[in-house]
Design an enzyme around this catalytic site. Structure first.
Site, short mmCIF file in Angstrom:
data_model
loop_
_atom_site.label_atom_id
_atom_site.label_comp_id
_atom_site.label_asym_id
_atom_site.label_seq_id
_atom_site.Cartn_x
_atom_site.Cartn_y
_atom_site.Cartn_z
N GLY A 145 1.86 -1.79 5.33
CA GLY A 145 2.75 -2.93 5.29
C GLY A 145 2.17 -4.26 4.87
CD GLU A 187 0.64 5.68 8.56
OE1 GLU A 187 1.71 5.13 8.18
OE2 GLU A 187 0.62 6.58 9.41
N PRO A 188 -2.45 1.94 4.63
CG PRO A 188 -4.50 1.25 3.74
CD PRO A 188 -3.91 2.10 4.84
N GLY A 189 -0.77 1.13 1.60
CA GLY A 189 -0.40 1.66 0.29
C GLY A 189 -0.52 0.55 -0.74
NE ARG A 232 8.03 -2.76 -5.71
CZ ARG A 232 8.03 -4.04 -5.51
NH1 ARG A 232 7.80 -4.86 -6.51
NH2 ARG A 232 8.25 -4.55 -4.33
CB CYS A 268 24.46 2.03 -20.93
SG CYS A 268 26.11 1.38 -20.92
CD GLU A 269 23.33 2.32 -14.56
OE1 GLU A 269 23.76 1.55 -13.67
OE2 GLU A 269 23.45 3.55 -14.51
N1 LLP Z 1 3.31 4.15 6.39
C1 LLP Z 1 4.62 4.42 6.42
C2 LLP Z 1 5.14 5.22 7.53
C3 LLP Z 1 5.46 3.92 5.42
O1 LLP Z 1 6.75 4.19 5.47
C4 LLP Z 1 4.93 3.15 4.37
C5 LLP Z 1 5.78 2.62 3.31
C6 LLP Z 1 3.54 2.90 4.37
C7 LLP Z 1 2.77 3.41 5.40
C8 LLP Z 1 2.87 2.10 3.31
O2 LLP Z 1 3.33 0.78 3.30
P1 LLP Z 1 2.63 -0.31 2.37
O3 LLP Z 1 1.25 -0.53 2.89
O4 LLP Z 1 2.62 0.19 0.98
O5 LLP Z 1 3.49 -1.51 2.52
N2 LLP Z 1 9.33 1.18 -2.56
C9 LLP Z 1 9.16 -0.07 -1.84
C10 LLP Z 1 8.22 0.06 -0.67
C11 LLP Z 1 8.62 1.13 0.29
C12 LLP Z 1 7.62 1.32 1.42
C13 LLP Z 1 7.95 2.53 2.21
N3 LLP Z 1 7.04 2.82 3.26
C14 LLP Z 1 8.72 -1.16 -2.81
O6 LLP Z 1 8.60 -0.87 -4.00
O7 LLP Z 1 8.54 -2.31 -2.42
#
Ligand code: LLP
Length: 421
Positions: A239, A274-276, A313, A344-345
């Site tokens: 997050g 859990e960083p993404g 996004r 076409c949207e």
């Molecule tokens: N852990 C869980 C349980 C999650 O649901 C998520 C993201 C993460 C970790 C990783 O979160 P992060 O560190 O990336 O913020 N598609 C959207 C973001 C959806 C995030 C969903 N869950 C966007 O493009 O902004």
């Protein structure tokens, strides 16, 4: 921080001109920087070096095998939400013992696969999931390491569509039921209670809501331990937000680590993160070519060769990705454009009234900060192929996903027998 910079007015990814990649592999194309991925992982892991911590990269942000292998080499684990993601993570060299499985809807097939693989943790999101996991683990003669994902009823997240911690959201076990579900878990065969899990949203730029949620979680851990429920792990989810524009200053990994250290204080516990986005977001750009510039009714449209299917996004979250010309030309004036795709949207628009250096047919532009939730969310609407992905390391650039051919795109489809006369 990232490694996409101008050298003599040409945009580079590390030591490779973006133009060269576009010419070699075509557009639209996603380009990722190894040095940036590595830097983000290392900055986070150094910030947490004083405590036992598993960084389980959230595979959903960018699941390309080469991205996962880059992070695996640094010691990363993985947070997965499907059997497919688990298989990718393992294929890329992430050991099952460093994989956590999140998500509200794990199927029987997925649970069995994860039990067979021997993953580190199931983040269980409901009572029925817990019962299913118990039954399947018991059947297989296994013990499933479990954290319950609790919903702390805290609002956070950069956009309503990516906020997950409030009561109205489908995620997690209700705060007031948590203790009861832990007590149930302790009685079930095949379940080994290990931890508490929380994740309140994504693109969170201020630490306040996270702190509130984590403090509640620490209170819960104390309460559970007082009941002799052996909590040895806490998973704080992902997050942490990133800067999408110059000048934006979201909380840094160091601030985040200091806050977490503060909140966990004297509880002895293994931490999981859990960083993404924080790892992959600014490590990727998305490069498109201008097909046409069209002026109509006082508006100027730059029609690109990329569309909402390639980068969703903006259409889904009204996200704005900064646009940079691949060749900067100070002699050109800045003009205002609607940057749109060929679909076409009306939602097929990357930006409205966006001011950028004058664009002409065939110019290349880069959407910045597209490394997370870019390629992974793309689709083939309008029978547009999934675009290529390229990974750069120093002066090397390699294709890490090629676009499918038209034949491949339709290969799994069939004309029903009765239609063949
Ligand atoms: N852990 C869980 C349980 C999650 O649901 C998520 C993201 C993460 C970790 C990783 O979160 P992060 O560190 O990336 O913020 N598609 C959207 C973001 C959806 C995030 C969903 N869950 C966007 O493009 O902004």
């Amino acid at each position: 921080m990232h490694h996409f910079d101008y050298r003599d007015s040409e945009l580079f990814c590390e030591d490779v001109p973006v133009r060269t990649i576009a010419e070699q592999f075509g557009t639209p194309v996603y380009i990722y920087s190894t040095a940036t991925l590595e830097r983000h992982f290392n900055v986070l892991s150094e910030a947490f070096s004083s405590q036992a911590c598993l960084i389980a990269y959230s595979v959903k942000a960018n699941s390309n095998l080469s991205v996962l292998a880059t992070l695996a080499a640094l010691g990363s684990g993985a947070d997965v939400v499907s059997a497919g993601e688990m298989q990718r993570a393992i294929a890329a060299g992430i050991p099952p013992g460093k994989i956590v499985f999140s998500g509200v809807g794990k199927s029987e097939f997925e649970i069995r696969a994860a039990l067979s693989a021997g993953i580190h943790q199931f983040n269980v999101e409901s009572r029925p999931e817990l019962l299913r996991l118990s039954r399947l683990a018991d059947d297989m003669g296994k013990s499933a390491p479990v954290a319950l994902r609790v919903n702390p009823h805290v609002e956070a997240g950069g956009h309503a569509n990516i906020s997950t911690g409030a009561a109205e959201h489908k995620f997690g076990i209700a705060w007031h039921e948590a203790v009861e579900v832990y007590k149930l878990a302790m009685t079930l065969p095949g379940i080994a209670v290990k931890g508490v899990d929380v994740h309140i949203g994504s693109q969170i730029t201020k630490l306040g809501p996270m702190k509130t949620a984590f403090e509640k979680v620490v209170g819960l851990i104390r309460e559970l331990r007082a009941l002799d429920i052996p909590i040895s792990r806490v998973d704080l989810g992902g997050g942490l937000g990133i800067p999408y524009k110059d000048g934006e200053t979201p909380a840094s990994p160091a601030d985040y680590a200091a806050m977490v250290g503060d909140v966990l204080n004297d509880i002895d516990i293994e931490l999981i993160l859990e960083p993404g986005r924080m790892i992959a977001g600014n490590a990727g750009i998305f490069v498109s070519r201008v097909e046409y510039v069209k002026e109509r009714d006082g508006r100027r449209f730059a029609i690109l060769d990329s569309a909402m299917n390639d980068l969703m996004r903006p259409a889904l979250y009204q996200a704005v990705h900064e646009v940079r010309p691949v060749k900067r030309d100070d002699a050109l004036q800045s003009l205002t454009y609607d940057l749109v795709g060929p679909i076409c949207e009306s939602t097929d628009r990357f930006a409205k009234d966006y001011s950028v250096q004058e664009l002409r047919e065939n110019d290349l532009i880069a959407f910045m900060s597209a490394g997370a939730y870019g390629a992974v969310m793309s689709n083939q609407y309008n029978t547009r192929p999934l675009c290529a992905e390229v990974l750069v390391k120093g002066d090397k650039a390699e294709l890490i996903r090629r676009a499918p051919t038209f034949e491949e795109m339709i290969a799994n489809e069939r004309v029903a027998e009765w239609l063949k006369s």
